[in-house]
Design a protein around this motif. Sequence first.
Motif, mmCIF file in Angstrom:
data_model
loop_
_atom_site.group_PDB
_atom_site.id
_atom_site.type_symbol
_atom_site.label_atom_id
_atom_site.label_comp_id
_atom_site.label_asym_id
_atom_site.label_seq_id
_atom_site.Cartn_x
_atom_site.Cartn_y
_atom_site.Cartn_z
ATOM 1 N N CYS A 106 0.846 -1.179 0.000
ATOM 2 C CA CYS A 106 0.000 0.000 0.000
ATOM 3 C C CYS A 106 0.891 1.243 0.000
ATOM 4 O O CYS A 106 1.757 1.397 0.848
ATOM 5 N N SER A 107 0.708 2.108 -0.950
ATOM 6 C CA SER A 107 1.543 3.307 -1.035
ATOM 7 C C SER A 107 0.811 4.496 -0.427
ATOM 8 O O SER A 107 -0.398 4.486 -0.256
ATOM 9 N N SER A 128 0.259 7.298 -1.779
ATOM 10 C CA SER A 128 -0.580 8.027 -2.728
ATOM 11 C C SER A 128 -2.022 7.537 -2.691
ATOM 12 O O SER A 128 -2.928 8.263 -3.057
ATOM 13 N N LYS A 129 -2.249 6.308 -2.228
ATOM 14 C CA LYS A 129 -3.602 5.770 -2.169
ATOM 15 C C LYS A 129 -4.277 6.040 -0.829
ATOM 16 O O LYS A 129 -5.460 5.799 -0.680
ATOM 17 N N LYS A 161 5.463 11.370 -7.307
ATOM 18 C CA LYS A 161 6.687 10.824 -6.724
ATOM 19 C C LYS A 161 6.572 10.638 -5.224
ATOM 20 O O LYS A 161 7.542 10.788 -4.506
ATOM 21 N N ALA A 220 6.255 7.931 -3.660
ATOM 22 C CA ALA A 220 7.013 6.751 -3.255
ATOM 23 C C ALA A 220 8.498 7.067 -3.101
ATOM 24 O O ALA A 220 9.239 6.283 -2.518
ATOM 25 N N LYS A 221 8.945 8.213 -3.640
ATOM 26 C CA LYS A 221 10.347 8.628 -3.543
ATOM 27 C C LYS A 221 10.414 9.944 -2.779
ATOM 28 O O LYS A 221 10.406 11.028 -3.375
#
Length: 170
Positions: free
Chosen positions: A1-2, A4-5, A77, A79-80
Amino acid sequence: CSFSKMSSNLIWEIVRNNSCFLVKKAHKQFSSEPQNLMNINSFKYSGLANEKAVGVTVAKDGVKSSINLLVKRKAQKLAKPAKMNDVIRLQQTKANGKWRAGVTILNATNKSFYRADLATAALRRFHRLRAVLNQKAKVMRIRGRKGKGVKAQIVTIKPKVAVKKEEPKK
């Protein structure tokens, strides 16, 4: 799960009491996040929980120190974390009686409709950091006992600033 969600409210509920940036002093909670302008542990000022965040930090380039404006703009971005912030270097000079950095901060927040509520806090933080960086080192004299032949020692005390060292770009 990131991230952004996940919604900002859910991220805040997770981060509110469990964060490496959380500082508890005198029965109050503070935050040492880079994008937290007021250092208060609240949803409004949190740079971790909000999708749009603004921060003013000090970066050291060799010998010189500069003040940077961090703007979290790149949603793709998330995730980074190292690449999701735009870094704008603030100029510490005046033009036509106005600080150039103040104009830059207002353009990045108010005029681009991006977190206008944080504009005054960002301006205050810039002026505080500028004042600390421009302080001269204080000179104190420590004297020995009179008549004992002890010479006076001169000690310089420099102001302390939390400085983030920039890594060289590859």
